[in-house]
Enzyme design. Sequence first.
Site, PDB file in Angstrom:
ATOM      1  N   VAL A  63      -0.302   0.715   4.292  1.00 12.70           N
ATOM      2  CA  VAL A  63      -1.156  -0.193   3.509  1.00 12.70           C
ATOM      3  C   VAL A  63      -2.106  -1.030   4.363  1.00 12.70           C
ATOM      4  O   VAL A  63      -3.093  -1.561   3.853  1.00 12.70           O
ATOM      5  CB  VAL A  63      -0.337  -1.165   2.618  1.00 12.70           C
ATOM      6  CG1 VAL A  63       0.323  -0.444   1.474  1.00 12.70           C
ATOM      7  CG2 VAL A  63       0.660  -1.995   3.425  1.00 12.70           C
ATOM      8  N   ASN A  89       3.707  -4.042  -3.375  1.00 14.32           N
ATOM      9  CA  ASN A  89       5.121  -4.312  -3.130  1.00 14.32           C
ATOM     10  C   ASN A  89       5.515  -4.130  -1.662  1.00 14.32           C
ATOM     11  O   ASN A  89       6.439  -4.780  -1.189  1.00 14.32           O
ATOM     12  CB  ASN A  89       5.948  -3.367  -4.028  1.00 14.32           C
ATOM     13  CG  ASN A  89       7.398  -3.312  -3.627  1.00 14.32           C
ATOM     14  OD1 ASN A  89       8.139  -4.279  -3.802  1.00 14.32           O
ATOM     15  ND2 ASN A  89       7.820  -2.182  -3.049  1.00 14.32           N
ATOM     16  N   TYR A 155       6.632 -14.305   8.313  1.00 16.29           N
ATOM     17  CA  TYR A 155       6.952 -13.887   6.938  1.00 16.29           C
ATOM     18  C   TYR A 155       6.535 -14.976   5.950  1.00 16.29           C
ATOM     19  O   TYR A 155       5.890 -14.695   4.930  1.00 16.29           O
ATOM     20  CB  TYR A 155       8.449 -13.588   6.816  1.00 16.29           C
ATOM     21  CG  TYR A 155       8.837 -12.958   5.492  1.00 16.29           C
ATOM     22  CD1 TYR A 155       8.581 -11.612   5.237  1.00 16.29           C
ATOM     23  CD2 TYR A 155       9.455 -13.704   4.492  1.00 16.29           C
ATOM     24  CE1 TYR A 155       8.936 -11.025   4.019  1.00 16.29           C
ATOM     25  CE2 TYR A 155       9.814 -13.132   3.278  1.00 16.29           C
ATOM     26  CZ  TYR A 155       9.547 -11.792   3.049  1.00 16.29           C
ATOM     27  OH  TYR A 155       9.894 -11.208   1.843  1.00 16.29           O
TER      28      TYR A 155
HETATM   29  N1  NAD Z   1      14.912  -7.972  -0.659  1.00 17.06           N
HETATM   30  C1  NAD Z   1      14.679  -9.262  -0.779  1.00 17.06           C
HETATM   31  O1  NAD Z   1      15.608 -10.081  -0.760  1.00 17.06           O
HETATM   32  C2  NAD Z   1      13.261  -9.765  -0.978  1.00 17.06           C
HETATM   33  C3  NAD Z   1      13.086 -11.099  -1.368  1.00 17.06           C
HETATM   34  C4  NAD Z   1      11.792 -11.563  -1.616  1.00 17.06           C
HETATM   35  C5  NAD Z   1      10.729 -10.719  -1.480  1.00 17.06           C
HETATM   36  N2  NAD Z   1      10.903  -9.421  -1.098  1.00 17.06           N
HETATM   37  C6  NAD Z   1       9.710  -8.571  -1.006  1.00 17.06           C
HETATM   38  O2  NAD Z   1       9.888  -7.464  -1.850  1.00 17.06           O
HETATM   39  C7  NAD Z   1       9.055  -6.392  -1.409  1.00 17.06           C
HETATM   40  C8  NAD Z   1       9.864  -5.097  -1.436  1.00 17.06           C
HETATM   41  O3  NAD Z   1      10.857  -5.177  -0.425  1.00 17.06           O
HETATM   42  P1  NAD Z   1      12.343  -4.608  -0.621  1.00 17.06           P
HETATM   43  O4  NAD Z   1      13.240  -5.763  -0.651  1.00 17.06           O
HETATM   44  O5  NAD Z   1      12.367  -3.613  -1.707  1.00 17.06           O
HETATM   45  O6  NAD Z   1      12.579  -3.939   0.819  1.00 17.06           O
HETATM   46  P2  NAD Z   1      12.478  -2.440   1.328  1.00 17.06           P
HETATM   47  O7  NAD Z   1      12.492  -2.525   2.802  1.00 17.06           O
HETATM   48  O8  NAD Z   1      13.483  -1.600   0.645  1.00 17.06           O
HETATM   49  O9  NAD Z   1      11.042  -1.970   0.780  1.00 17.06           O
HETATM   50  C9  NAD Z   1       9.842  -2.211   1.441  1.00 17.06           C
HETATM   51  C10 NAD Z   1       9.078  -0.913   1.468  1.00 17.06           C
HETATM   52  O10 NAD Z   1       7.769  -1.147   2.013  1.00 17.06           O
HETATM   53  C11 NAD Z   1       7.466  -0.047   2.844  1.00 17.06           C
HETATM   54  N3  NAD Z   1       6.461  -0.438   3.830  1.00 17.06           N
HETATM   55  C12 NAD Z   1       6.614  -1.312   4.837  1.00 17.06           C
HETATM   56  N4  NAD Z   1       5.486  -1.387   5.573  1.00 17.06           N
HETATM   57  C13 NAD Z   1       4.593  -0.555   4.976  1.00 17.06           C
HETATM   58  C14 NAD Z   1       3.264  -0.185   5.257  1.00 17.06           C
HETATM   59  N5  NAD Z   1       2.604  -0.706   6.313  1.00 17.06           N
HETATM   60  N6  NAD Z   1       2.640   0.704   4.443  1.00 17.06           N
HETATM   61  C15 NAD Z   1       3.294   1.229   3.383  1.00 17.06           C
HETATM   62  N7  NAD Z   1       4.555   0.940   3.073  1.00 17.06           N
HETATM   63  C16 NAD Z   1       5.210   0.058   3.864  1.00 17.06           C
HETATM   64  C17 NAD Z   1       8.787   0.309   3.504  1.00 17.06           C
HETATM   65  O11 NAD Z   1       8.769   1.626   4.033  1.00 17.06           O
HETATM   66  C18 NAD Z   1       9.754   0.130   2.359  1.00 17.06           C
HETATM   67  O12 NAD Z   1       9.912   1.327   1.620  1.00 17.06           O
HETATM   68  C19 NAD Z   1       8.552  -6.801  -0.036  1.00 17.06           C
HETATM   69  O13 NAD Z   1       7.204  -7.236  -0.133  1.00 17.06           O
HETATM   70  C20 NAD Z   1       9.455  -7.959   0.340  1.00 17.06           C
HETATM   71  O14 NAD Z   1       8.827  -8.866   1.234  1.00 17.06           O
HETATM   72  C21 NAD Z   1      12.153  -8.928  -0.828  1.00 17.06           C
END
Ligand code: NAD
Length: 257
Positions: A63, A89, A155
């Site tokens: 991305v 996402n 972050y």
């Molecule tokens: N899990 C939590 O507790 C939590 C809490 C708040 C916010 N979030 C946010 O939720 C979103 C989803 O995260 P998640 O928890 O499902 O974690 P996750 O690690 O399972 O999913 C994140 C996905 O983003 C992909 N990704 C990372 N860098 C990328 C790039 N440069 N290009 C394309 N894809 C890329 C990864 O390969 C992964 O599949 C994120 O933005 C994260 O910051 C997560």
Amino acid sequence: MNDFSGKVVVITGAGSGMGRSMVAEFVSRGAKVAALGRTLSKLNDSVDIAGGRSSCLAIEMNVSDEPHVVQVINRVIEVWGQIDILINNAGILDTYAPAHEVSLAEWEEVISTNLTGPFLMSKYAIPHMLKAGQGAIINIASISSISAAGGGSAYTASKHGVQGLMKQLCFEYGQQGIRVNEICPGATATPMAMPQTKSAHSPDMEAAVAAVPARRWCDPSEIAKLAAFLASDDASYIHGSSYVIDGGWLTAARDAF
Ligand SMILES: NC(=O)c1ccc[n+]([C@@H]2O[C@H](COP(=O)([O-])OP(=O)(O)OC[C@H]3O[C@@H](n4cnc5c(N)ncnc54)[C@H](O)[C@@H]3O)[C@@H](O)[C@H]2O)c1
């Protein structure tokens, strides 16, 4: 249940966690889904789990790489001719190290993924929404868009930035039929938040979750349901809003960490 038949949904970070759940949610509601992410095999798994082989495109991309973003948006338009919903996402966590120990490389990687990524995806999807006179963009932000301690400086800054981007896009495009909103999850049971991704500075997430009023992790499917609501016509007057879904974490922040 909202019907997304005839709608095209683009989801970044679709190979795991919340992205995977969102692919399943939108496929089950009849949408065509472009599942984007870094690893094709994981994207294909998400599509298979969703039972979406006939309604999904899985595309490996980064991305924060502008030529990739341009190529991917062009490919979706070539195949389906429209983009109705964009869900920004994809994201990465930092090491939680105190700022004076954070390398510039770590800072830049987090900012380029979490903030530049949503900017680029929006920049190239919006012209297609403008042509259609409608669209919805949903950023998966974080409680780190609102408060400190849910990550390190990179972050937290990136997620505050995502909130600013959401507000500015809402201001610029609301009158042209594009709704822009964000979801701010708390501790959600995905690979990002699991113990194996811990660094030396990571907080004890199990203890943090035990102190949250809901006393449990959020399931990624709960995020997906909120995304589907925000993307739907039921949310037609919702512009520029942040939806916290954290089991009460922020309300009871005194006890967290
Ligand atoms: N899990 C939590 O507790 C939590 C809490 C708040 C916010 N979030 C946010 O939720 C979103 C989803 O995260 P998640 O928890 O499902 O974690 P996750 O690690 O399972 O999913 C994140 C996905 O983003 C992909 N990704 C990372 N860098 C990328 C790039 N440069 N290009 C394309 N894809 C890329 C990864 O390969 C992964 O599949 C994120 O933005 C994260 O910051 C997560």
